[in-house]
Structures are given as structure tokens and as C-alpha cells.
Scaffold this motif. Structure first.
Motif, mmCIF file in Angstrom:
data_model
loop_
_atom_site.group_PDB
_atom_site.id
_atom_site.type_symbol
_atom_site.label_atom_id
_atom_site.label_comp_id
_atom_site.label_asym_id
_atom_site.label_seq_id
_atom_site.Cartn_x
_atom_site.Cartn_y
_atom_site.Cartn_z
ATOM 1 N N ASN A 225 0.808 -1.225 0.000
ATOM 2 C CA ASN A 225 0.000 0.000 0.000
ATOM 3 C C ASN A 225 0.841 1.275 0.000
ATOM 4 O O ASN A 225 0.348 2.356 0.330
ATOM 5 C CB ASN A 225 -0.924 0.016 1.221
ATOM 6 C CG ASN A 225 -1.858 -1.165 1.264
ATOM 7 O OD1 ASN A 225 -1.882 -1.922 2.224
ATOM 8 N ND2 ASN A 225 -2.651 -1.341 0.211
ATOM 9 N N SER A 228 -0.533 4.239 -2.472
ATOM 10 C CA SER A 228 -1.862 4.762 -2.139
ATOM 11 C C SER A 228 -1.829 5.549 -0.835
ATOM 12 O O SER A 228 -2.504 6.579 -0.697
ATOM 13 C CB SER A 228 -2.892 3.634 -2.071
ATOM 14 O OG SER A 228 -2.561 2.696 -1.058
ATOM 15 N N GLU A 231 -0.181 8.857 -1.458
ATOM 16 C CA GLU A 231 -1.151 9.664 -2.208
ATOM 17 C C GLU A 231 -2.150 10.296 -1.243
ATOM 18 O O GLU A 231 -2.495 11.485 -1.377
ATOM 19 C CB GLU A 231 -1.884 8.783 -3.224
ATOM 20 C CG GLU A 231 -2.983 9.492 -4.001
ATOM 21 C CD GLU A 231 -2.565 9.922 -5.394
ATOM 22 O OE1 GLU A 231 -3.367 10.621 -6.039
ATOM 23 O OE2 GLU A 231 -1.477 9.561 -5.844
ATOM 24 N N TRP A 271 -7.316 7.640 2.877
ATOM 25 C CA TRP A 271 -6.732 6.407 2.341
ATOM 26 C C TRP A 271 -7.785 5.318 2.139
ATOM 27 O O TRP A 271 -7.695 4.523 1.191
ATOM 28 C CB TRP A 271 -5.627 5.928 3.278
ATOM 29 C CG TRP A 271 -4.856 4.745 2.792
ATOM 30 C CD1 TRP A 271 -4.377 4.516 1.533
ATOM 31 C CD2 TRP A 271 -4.467 3.612 3.571
ATOM 32 N NE1 TRP A 271 -3.689 3.337 1.477
ATOM 33 C CE2 TRP A 271 -3.726 2.753 2.718
ATOM 34 C CE3 TRP A 271 -4.628 3.252 4.911
ATOM 35 C CZ2 TRP A 271 -3.187 1.535 3.165
ATOM 36 C CZ3 TRP A 271 -4.079 2.055 5.357
ATOM 37 C CH2 TRP A 271 -3.379 1.205 4.482
ATOM 38 N N VAL A 274 -8.790 6.145 -1.258
ATOM 39 C CA VAL A 274 -7.734 6.121 -2.278
ATOM 40 C C VAL A 274 -7.297 4.689 -2.594
ATOM 41 O O VAL A 274 -7.050 4.351 -3.764
ATOM 42 C CB VAL A 274 -6.517 6.966 -1.814
ATOM 43 C CG1 VAL A 274 -5.329 6.770 -2.752
ATOM 44 C CG2 VAL A 274 -6.892 8.432 -1.746
ATOM 45 N N LYS A 275 -7.227 3.824 -1.583
ATOM 46 C CA LYS A 275 -6.702 2.486 -1.854
ATOM 47 C C LYS A 275 -7.677 1.613 -2.652
ATOM 48 O O LYS A 275 -7.320 0.507 -3.054
ATOM 49 C CB LYS A 275 -6.295 1.787 -0.559
ATOM 50 C CG LYS A 275 -7.396 1.492 0.417
ATOM 51 C CD LYS A 275 -6.773 0.872 1.688
ATOM 52 C CE LYS A 275 -7.810 0.633 2.758
ATOM 53 N NZ LYS A 275 -7.205 0.082 4.004
ATOM 54 N N LEU A 279 -4.290 2.485 -7.388
ATOM 55 C CA LEU A 279 -3.055 3.238 -7.587
ATOM 56 C C LEU A 279 -1.806 2.425 -7.247
ATOM 57 O O LEU A 279 -0.733 2.693 -7.789
ATOM 58 C CB LEU A 279 -3.070 4.510 -6.746
ATOM 59 C CG LEU A 279 -4.162 5.530 -7.065
ATOM 60 C CD1 LEU A 279 -4.053 6.711 -6.120
ATOM 61 C CD2 LEU A 279 -4.069 5.988 -8.509
ATOM 62 N N ASP A 280 -1.928 1.480 -6.328
ATOM 63 C CA ASP A 280 -0.760 0.671 -5.971
ATOM 64 C C ASP A 280 -0.414 -0.270 -7.114
ATOM 65 O O ASP A 280 -1.278 -1.004 -7.609
ATOM 66 C CB ASP A 280 -1.039 -0.137 -4.698
ATOM 67 C CG ASP A 280 -1.124 0.755 -3.471
ATOM 68 O OD1 ASP A 280 -0.141 1.472 -3.191
ATOM 69 O OD2 ASP A 280 -2.188 0.742 -2.805
#
Length: 544
Positions: A225, A228, A231, A271, A274-275, A279-280
Motif C-alpha cells: 500500500n 496509495s 497519495e 486512504w 484512495v486504496k 493506484l498501488d
């Protein structure tokens, strides 16, 4: 080391063409300086006191011999025959003509280098441990993760215009050799109790006008992670970081004002969303990067013994050589701090010599340190004497790593339009005052750092002794600070009292050193003694 893929080559080539057109428009008058300024800054081109300064990125401080030879060529062809290595593991050229800037960028692209995002309110060059991949104490090589950050952050559409510049450091050992906690984000690679690889994440460090040590906001972040979570950290900052006051725009101010716990809570909340966005990168993408940092084919039969019959060589080995993880090998620090020299400066001829040594004796690899020196990371011990002889003949064998003459200093008022005072002459005078190597070695580890203005490019806040040049009624004045550290015991130095003239601050440093020598317990560094006895004995000795 990492090699560009087709995307990297295309990206940098496109930027060269774009920048060439922008420079042509500026030279023709189609762009004013105000219009051109944000364009040149995003490409690392500054307008200094006397000329343009070009800052070249050296990602996580790693270079090949071919790249260093190109920098030597640029120094000869477009500058005045030298370059200046910086505290962000970059190199700067101080005497650039605007008309040549696009050609320099094209030359850099030919050896997989660039100047993109070495300035501006964006994510700057990610720094790391100069001994990465060679150090015996590291958890893993941190550079693949730093390279992943480089790829994620370059031209990131959301983070190209942050409230203020943004700096990230990644390390993988308990000993912090990259001043990680004095960055906007500092990442330490660790393992949890189950043996899984992950990260401690520190956010909100920095120097400058309001120096702060970054607090820990996450004890363990799973490796999968990494992107992410960072980010999410940047998104919270980009959303709430101040844009109305540049002096309060850094993330350290946001974290300080709302508190580390509240900032961490908001990051976790962000997060969670976002996760889910993918993105990862997949594991195979990280492996594609990591395989390019595989250890070089070191000789397993390399002898571990050294002939230390030459006393000068013996001192250099004792001071500038660090243990390598592989038997029969060593890490070599090349000091760019000769007595009376300019800290961090390296001539084109010296660059060519170091490139030759890296190619022949260090598996075609070298490093830039945040202390403005260079490193050959993978050297067989049997080659050390030959290397020392070559360095000594070129004025590069000063045995002063971490001693008082191994000074970090910014260019100061000799070059920089932001500076209030000169840094270089002060560094030279202090080094000359302590020119006796015997005296330096008796003093022991003492990290002295000098900045010519409050922006702290010389890291004076992190110096065991820090010096800040200020303007006092039109005169250069130097404030003295004690007790800073950029290491794992990170702390911010405190001003000890009224400032000094240029010569006066040199005298004050000498009195401080003499006081330390009188008060120290066996084995104590200057920093240890200062922390134990406090400021008062030093103030009494310095101010009377």
C-alpha cells in the motif's frame, strides 16, 4: 541501477522539445520574465545573482560513470569547469547562459538524466541512504522504493502545483544517514513481528523558517500500500495546506497546527477511499524496478586484509572507509571538502577521474551524499590503495568524513539571490582554523553546517553546530546554534545568543570546541556533551 524504459525516454524527450520552445519564446521577447519564471523553475532553471543556475536531478543519489562524465562535459562546455553537489543529492551549475539550457537538457537526456521537478511547488528529487545496497545494517535496498516514488510523482497531475515544495526521503536502516525525519515525508523500511516488510511513515518535518522534526504518523504500513498511502498524505496536504502565506505553506505547518493525531486520522480516512482506486502497482511492476538494483557481481574471494604500512593511507582508511556487507569489500567516501576549498564543488577533471574509478573499481556506480560528498559503494579492499593514490593526486583524498572540516554549506551570497550572507568564506575559514588533521581527529565527530539565509539549504538547523547568516542593518551577521542532528536522534539546533561577524563566528566555534574538549566524558561526541551539560558552559566561554 535503474535504466529508462521507452516511456521514460519519450517523456523526457517531449519535455526537452517543450522547454526548447519556451526558451526560444523568452529569448525572442514573446514571453516576459514573469511568464517564463514558472516554466523554467519546473525545469530546474533558477535566475541567481550573476547568471542562471541549472539544478540537475540525481535520483536517490545514484549515478553511473557515463552520467558523471556527461556532467563533466557540461561543466566544461556550458559552465566554468566545475559543478556543485547539493544537500538533495543533486548537482548545480552556477554560470549557465539561457540560450544553452535546452541543449544541456538534451545532453542530459542522452544519458538518462534530467532537471524536471528540481524546483517549483511539486514533489522534488527523492533522497535516500548513500550506502544503499552496500550497507551491512540495511533491511533491504531502499532505492527501488525511491524509484517507484520517482515514477509516481513525476508530472503527477494533482501534485504539480502544491501549496509549497515537497521533499521525501526513504531509508532502510535504523541508522539514519539521509536526515529522513527532517523531510516533508520520511519513510523507514522495517519488518513487523510477523517478518513482513513495510514502512514507518513520518510526516511534517523540515527546516527553513520553522524547523520541525517529523512525528510518526503510522507505525507500520504494508509494502503493498506504499503509493496509495502516500497519495492520501499528499491529498490531505493539497486540500488544506495554506496558499495565502508562503511562509506557512509547508506540510509541517499543517501537521503542527491540527496536530499529528488529527492529520493521521484524516489521512486514514482519505486512504480508505484512495486504496480502492487501483493506484498501488502490481507486485510484478515493483519487481521489474527492483531487479535493476540487484547487487553487482562482487568477488567472493576478495581478500579482507589490507596493507596499512603507508601512514597517510592508514588515516584515510580509518576515516573515510565504511564497512560493506560483503567480505573483502568496502564503501569509499570521496571528500569534496579540502581545507580551504568550497564544500561540494567538483571540477570537471575531478569528475572524469571519479567516473574512471567508479567504472574500474566500483562496478560502474557512484553516489552523491546529502553531506555534499561522493561515494564509491562497491570497492574490493585490494583496490583501496590504488584508488587512494589516484584521489590523493587529484586533491580528493582529504580524510575528514564527519569531522569539523567536513562542512555542509550552501552557495550563500556569493551566488544566491535569496541569501543574506556568505557561507563559503565562513566554511573556508573554519576549515583552515582546524586544518590540523590530528586536532580534528581528537575533536572527533562534529557536524558543522552553514546556511546563508533562513531557507536553510545548508541544513544549519541539523548541525551539531549550525551557523545562519543574516542581514543586520546592512551588515552580514552570523547566528550560532547548538544541538541539532539529522540522524536517528533528530533534533533542531537552538540559537545560543547574539550573532557574530564573519571572523567572530570562527572564533566562537573554536571556543565552543575547546569547551567541549574540556568537558567531555570518554567517548562523547560534541553533541553528546552539549546534551549532557547544557548550553550555559558554552555561553560563558563564548560570550565571557
Amino acid at each position: 541501477m535503474y535504466r529508462y524504459d521507452d516511456f521514460d525516454h519519450g517523456m523526457v524527450a517531449a519535455r526537452v522539445d517543450e522547454f526548447r520552445e519556451q526558451v526560444e519564446r523568452r529569448l525572442s521577447g514573446a514571453l516576459t520574465e514573469d511568464q517564463f519564471k514558472p516554466l523554467r523553475l519546473m525545469n530546474g532553471l533558477y535566475l541567481q545573482l550573476h547568471a542562471y543556475m541549472y539544478r540537475i536531478a540525481v535520483p536517490y543519489g545514484t549515478m553511473s560513470a557515463r552520467q558523471l562524465r556527461k556532467l563533466a562535459h557540461i561543466a566544461r562546455t556550458y559552465d566554468r569547469g566545475y559543478g556543485h553537489f547539493t544537500t538533495r543529492q543533486n548537482i548545480q551549475f552556477n554560470w549557465i547562459e539561457l540560450k544553452n539550457a535546452p541543449d544541456i537538457m538534451a545532453e542530459l537526456a542522452s544519458v538518462e538524466m534530467h532537471s524536471i521537478q528540481t524546483s517549483g511547488n511539486c514533489i522534488r528529487n527523492t533522497t535516500s541512504d548513500q550506502y544503499a545496497g552496500a550497507a551491512a545494517d540495511e533491511m533491504t535496498d531502499p532505492r527501488p522504493w525511491a524509484e517507484l516514488l520517482r515514477q509516481w510523482s513525476t508530472f503527477h497531475p494533482e501534485f504539480s502545483y502544491l501549496p509549497r515544495k515537497f521533499k521525501v526521503a526513504v531509508i532502510a536502516s535504523a541508522e539514519d544517514r539521509a536526515a529522513m525525519r527532517l523531510h516533508d515525508i520520511g519513510v523507514e523500511i522495517v519488518r513487523n513481528e510477523a517478518g513482513e516488510l513495510g514502512f514507518k511513515v513520518f510526516v511534517g518535518g523540515g527546516m527553513g523558517r520553522t524547523p520541525m522534526v517529523a512525528p510518526l504518523i503510522r507505525e507500520f504500513l504494508p509494502a503493498a500500500n506504499f503509493i496509495s498511502y502516500l497519495e492520501a498524505c499528499l491529498r490531505v496536504y493539497n486540500r488544506y495546506g495554506r496558499r495565502d502565506n508562503m511562509f506557512k505553506a509547508r506540510i509541517k505547518i499543517l501537521v503542527h497546527e491540527i496536530g499529528a493525531a488529527e492529520y493521521a486520522r484524516q489521512v486514514e480516512e482519505e486512504w480508505a477511499h484512495v486504496k480502492t482506486l487501483g493506484l498501488d502497482p502490481p507486485a510484478e511492476e515493483f519487481e521489474r524496478i527492483a531487479v535493476q538494483f540487484a547487487p553487482p557481481p562482487l568477488d567472493p574471494e576478495a581478500p579482507d586484509e589490507l596493507d596499512l604500512g603507508d601512514p597517510d593511507f592508514r588515516v584515510w582508511v580509518d576515516q573515510n572507509i565504511v564497512a560493506h556487507k560483503a567480505k573483502g569489500h568496502a564503501i569509499v567516501t570521496i571528500s569534496l571538502k579540502p581545507i580551504g576549498g568550497i564544500p561540494g564543488d567538483c571540477s570537471a577533471d575531478q569528475m572524469d577521474l571519479i567516473a574512471d574509478l567508479a567504472e574500474r573499481y566500483s562496478h560502474d556506480e557512484l553516489r552523491v551524499t546529502h553531506a555534499q560528498n561522493l561515494v564509491l559503494p562497491h570497492v574490493a579492499k585490494r583496490d583501496l590503495y590504488t584508488i587512494w593514490q589516484a584521489l590523493d593526486a587529484a586533491g580528493l583524498a582529504t580524510p575528514n568524513l564527519d569531522l569539523i572540516s567536513d562542512i555542509i554549506a550552501c552557495p550563500g551570497l556569493d551566488y544566491c539571490a535569496l541569501a543574506n550572507a556568505r557561507s563559503i568564506p565562513v566554511a573556508q575559514k573554519i576549515a583552515e582554523r582546524f586544518s590540523s588533521l590530528e586536532r580534528q581527529r581528537d575533536v572527533g565527530e562534529l557536524k558543522l553546517k552553514i546556511s546563508g539565509c533562513i531557507n536553510a539549504c545548508g541544513h544549519h538547523h541539523a548541525g551539531h553546530i549550525g551557523i545562519l547568516g543574516v542581514d543586520k542593518k546592512g551588515e552580514e551577521n552570523y547566528q550560532l546554534s547548538f544541538g541539532g542532528s539529522g540522524a536517528e536522534d533528530a533534533s533542531v539546533a537552538k540559537i545560543i545568543g547574539p550573532g557574530f561577524s564573519e571572523d567572530g563566528v570562527v572564533d566562537a566555534v573554536e571556543k565552543a570546541v575547546e569547551t567541549y574538549q574540556a568537558l567531555r566524558d570518554p567517548g562523547e561526541r560534541f553533541l553528546d556533551t552539549y546534551r549532557r551539560v547544557g548550553l550555559q558552559p558554552f555561553k560563558e566561554a563564548i560570550y565571557g
